[in-house]
Design an enzyme around this catalytic site. Structure first.
Site, mmCIF file in Angstrom:
data_model
loop_
_atom_site.group_PDB
_atom_site.id
_atom_site.type_symbol
_atom_site.label_atom_id
_atom_site.label_comp_id
_atom_site.label_asym_id
_atom_site.label_seq_id
_atom_site.Cartn_x
_atom_site.Cartn_y
_atom_site.Cartn_z
ATOM 1 N N GLU A 187 -4.988 36.307 76.891
ATOM 2 C CA GLU A 187 -4.079 37.504 77.211
ATOM 3 C C GLU A 187 -3.945 37.944 78.669
ATOM 4 O OE1 GLU A 187 -2.586 41.706 76.823
ATOM 5 O OE2 GLU A 187 -4.554 41.126 77.893
ATOM 6 N N GLU A 188 -5.015 38.190 79.351
ATOM 7 C CA GLU A 188 -4.901 38.871 80.692
ATOM 8 C C GLU A 188 -4.240 37.770 81.712
ATOM 9 O OE1 GLU A 188 -5.726 41.793 80.965
ATOM 10 O OE2 GLU A 188 -7.340 42.358 79.375
ATOM 11 N N HIS A 223 -9.869 47.823 82.565
ATOM 12 C CA HIS A 223 -9.923 46.570 83.528
ATOM 13 C C HIS A 223 -11.013 46.704 84.767
ATOM 14 C CE1 HIS A 223 -5.829 44.215 82.882
ATOM 15 N NE2 HIS A 223 -6.527 44.671 81.410
ATOM 16 N N ASP A 231 -5.136 46.255 70.883
ATOM 17 C CA ASP A 231 -5.580 46.164 72.253
ATOM 18 C C ASP A 231 -6.117 47.746 72.476
ATOM 19 O OD1 ASP A 231 -6.007 45.108 74.502
ATOM 20 O OD2 ASP A 231 -4.160 43.811 74.419
ATOM 21 N N HIS A 237 -7.258 40.297 71.325
ATOM 22 C CA HIS A 237 -7.868 38.893 72.383
ATOM 23 C C HIS A 237 -9.299 39.047 72.648
ATOM 24 C CE1 HIS A 237 -7.744 41.329 76.102
ATOM 25 N NE2 HIS A 237 -6.799 42.129 75.782
ATOM 26 N N ASP A 272 -11.574 46.506 76.835
ATOM 27 C CA ASP A 272 -10.373 45.900 76.587
ATOM 28 C C ASP A 272 -10.579 44.188 76.346
ATOM 29 O OD1 ASP A 272 -7.817 44.768 76.757
ATOM 30 O OD2 ASP A 272 -7.487 45.314 78.868
#
Lengths: 337, 334
Positions: free
Chosen positions: B196-197, B303, B219, B62, B168
């Site tokens: 994606e998130e 994140h 990922d 992603h 990420d």
């Protein structure tokens, strides 16, 4: 260097414990304008001779908040202790510089998402480990007692606001250097002593010895105070861009403030006032009780996000503060009768 | 390779605003494959190999990263925001952000000195961005509601590891770009997917277009191999190779694919905790169902703007992807 350049250069150097890069640079700059010396405690003192045998001491502290390494584990995680007041809630995932044998970057651990219950507690610094990502090798590079600092570089915000680390109190130091530059070109009615003191964040320590050795007739400390922001009640803060803050307190000398205020009014120099009920938690607290006592006042620079690495100030406040103090000194201080 | 990863990571592209990431990727891959961009902004690539694949294989990464979206502006010109993707507020306080990749700001807060002893222990809330203006009008001249903001940080090498924002899943993007450039034994599909998130949304339409027999979601996953975490909660460990999932919150993975990876002889490890999820969750439910696996980078501080990944693990991921691609495309998996 103009005020902004000076602030950026000095704030991106560090000064904590045995790390004296910012003090060394400030000393080098100050020596272009004044006679300088370094004292035992690493204070930097500059002196400009005036006509009268009367000395005003201008003080700003050169040290900053940070951390010190207290333990290194087998997997490359460091335990640190704070040096000065630090908001532990803002540490997770922050990258910092470890001033070890070779300077390295490390990151404070954050709670992994699958272990977070939304109710993290940030009460103990020793629980928030610092990850070097070096594994076993960390022990070869980092030593217990090494200092750790923020590493955010300075940057511009809108208008004339700027952001960076250690503006508390590098901004005050910048004002002293700017004043030294301006005053070195003038004939001075009184002596001016510039003290860049260490150890303020650990209990106003450097100012104790600086004031003792200078034995001034009067003194003004220049530090930062809370700037206006959504989280701070208006009565506890001052608005950025409205000039330096003349501080009133039972421990400070009103006559200095009155003269500063008159000069500001006569010359249309913006200023604001702030009143506090006792000690100020600045070097003024110590300078004022040096030897037989020193008539002392405090002018502050409004600062947002104090003790974080994204402190924000208005450059115009520094200029206005310098304009005010320059005129004050050229007028001969307050007790030089 | 690290230089390409650095360029990928330093581009700001939160969910729904991946345009600059996509443009960069297209420029990298356009000479190596056929590609199209679908209605959501996914890049769907087909790379022709020396051999026609017996089974259609799709590799997915992603393009979006977690970030912030500006939701309102106060009278005094402070920007209020919502988190886009899962972000711990403690990782936001007192950080530098950029809005739309150009306006600098700071996530401000109450100074330490004025916090009550109770407040000092609690996660920060009611966060705002300070861009240095004095009024809403002044702010609106620089930013608009709905603009994206991203926490800024440097890309740095720490020993064997790298530290950056957006690892990420720009690591996944890096791996896809690398395979599109270098892998030419069999035909395969590579999808660079958006959103994606915010719920595996791009992967849903990308998998529909590619309609593969097998898929590999590439990922990042939490590496909780940090001080104070017990062995059974570590999920995976840095330096021990790609993490291969048997189950997470979005997918129970194809066991044959999982076994093939674990027994490949390439350094890799099981993702030993049922947590998180990735595009596999959307891909494996596409069409009549797609046999799917996940190969992830063990990532500390996922994140956040200062995530850490071991470069050896990225090399392991590339080797494992090539191995699985050959095995799957050649029809050598039951």
């Amino acid at each position: 260097m103009d005020i902004k350049e000076l602030l950026y250069v000095l704030s991106e150097l560090d000064c904590i414990g045995n790390i004296t890069d910012a003090a060394d640079k400030a000393c080098e700059i100050l020596s272009q304008y004044a006679k300088v010396k370094k004292t035992n405690g690493n204070n930097v003192i500059g002196f400009l001779k005036g006509k009268a045998d009367y000395t005003i001491m201008l003080d700003a502290h050169i040290d900053q908040v940070g951390f010190i390494v207290t333990d290194i584990d087998e997997n490359g995680f460091l335990t640190v202790s704070t040096v000065g007041g630090i908001d532990l809630r803002a540490l997770p995932s922050r990258s910092v510089t470890v001033h070890s044998k070779q300077k390295i970057t490390a990151v404070f651990c954050s709670t992994p998402p699958h272990l977070s219950n939304g109710d993290a507690e940030y009460d103990t610094i020793s629980k928030i480990k610092l990850d070097t990502a070096l594994g076993k090798k960390a022990k070869d590079i980092v030593s217990v007692g090494d200092f750790v600092t923020y590493n955010q570089e300075c940057f511009d915000l809108a208008n004339d606001l700027v952001c960076g680390r250690s503006f508390d109190d590098r901004a005050g130091v910048v004002c002293l250097l700017e004043l030294a530059k301006r005053l070195s070109e003038k004939e001075l009615p009184i002596n001016v002593a510039f003290a860049l003191s260490t150890g303020e964040e650990l209990g106003l320590r450097g100012a104790i010895t600086a004031a003792f050795s200078l034995n001034p007739n009067e003194a003004i400390a220049i530090d930062v105070d809370f700037g206006d922001s959504p989280d701070v009640p208006a009565e506890q803060s001052s608005v950025l861009g409205e000039g330096g803050i003349i501080t009133y307190s039972p421990i400070l000398e009103k006559k200095i403030n009155q003269k500063l205020t008159n000069i500001a009014k006569e010359n249309d120099i913006p200023y604001s006032t702030f009143v506090t009920g006792g000690k100020t938690s600045t070097d003024a607290d110590m300078i004022s009780i040096s030897r037989e006592g020193v008539k002392t006042s405090l002018i502050s620079i409004p600062l947002r996000n104090m003790h974080s690495e994204v402190e924000i100030l208005s450059l115009s406040d520094l200029t206005h503060l310098c304009d005010l103090l320059e005129k004050y000194i050229l007028s001969g201080g307050v007790f030089n009768a | 390779m690290l230089d390409l990863l650095k360029q990928l990571c330093l581009i700001d592209g939160i969910s729904g605003d991946e345009g600059n990431v996509s443009d960069f990727i297209i420029n990298e891959i356009k000479d190596f494959c056929e590609y199209k961009v679908d209605n959501l902004g996914n890049i769907i690539c087909f790379k022709k190999g020396k051999h026609t694949a017996t089974k259609k294989v799709m590799l997915d990464a992603h393009t979006d990263e977690v970030g912030l979206i500006i939701t309102s502006i106060t009278e005094k010109g402070y920007l209020k925001f919502k988190n886009v993707g899962g972000i711990d507020n403690a990782t936001l306080l007192f950080k530098k952000v950029k809005i739309n990749g150009k306006v600098s700001g700071v996530i401000g807060g109450k100074p330490f000195h004025l916090l009550s002893s109770d407040d000092r222990k609690k996660a920060p809330k009611d966060l705002y961005i300070d861009i240095g203006v004095k009024s809403r009008d002044e702010a609106l001249a620089l930013v608009s509601l709905g603009d994206s903001a991203v926490v800024q940080s440097d890309f740095e090498i720490l020993g064997e590891c790298i530290k950056s924002k957006a690892l990420d899943d720009r690591i996944g993007c890096l791996i896809l770009i690398t395979l599109l450039k270098n892998f030419d034994e069999y035909d395969f599909y590579a999808t660079f997917t958006v959103q994606e998130e915010v719920g595996l949304r791009g992967a849903k339409t990308a998998a529909f277009s590619a309609a593969p027999d097998f898929a590999i979601a590439i990922d990042s996953t939490t590496a909780a191999d940090i001080a104070g975490v017990s062995d059974e909660s570590r999920v995976c460990v840095q330096g021990k190779g790609a993490a291969v999932s048997f189950m997470d919150n979005s997918t129970v993975y194809d066991k044959a694919m999982y076994n093939a990876a674990i027994n490949s002889g390439i350094t890799c490890q099981p993702k030993a905790f049922v947590s998180g999820g990735n595009n596999a969750g959307a891909i494996h439910l596409s069409g009549n169902g797609v046999r799917t696996m996940a190969i992830s980078a063990p990532c500390r501080y996922i994140h956040t703007s200062n995530s850490i990944v071991n470069t050896k693990d990225i090399e392991s991921m590339i080797s494992l992807c090539e191995y699985m691609l050959k095995k799957l495309a050649s029809g050598n998996l039951e």
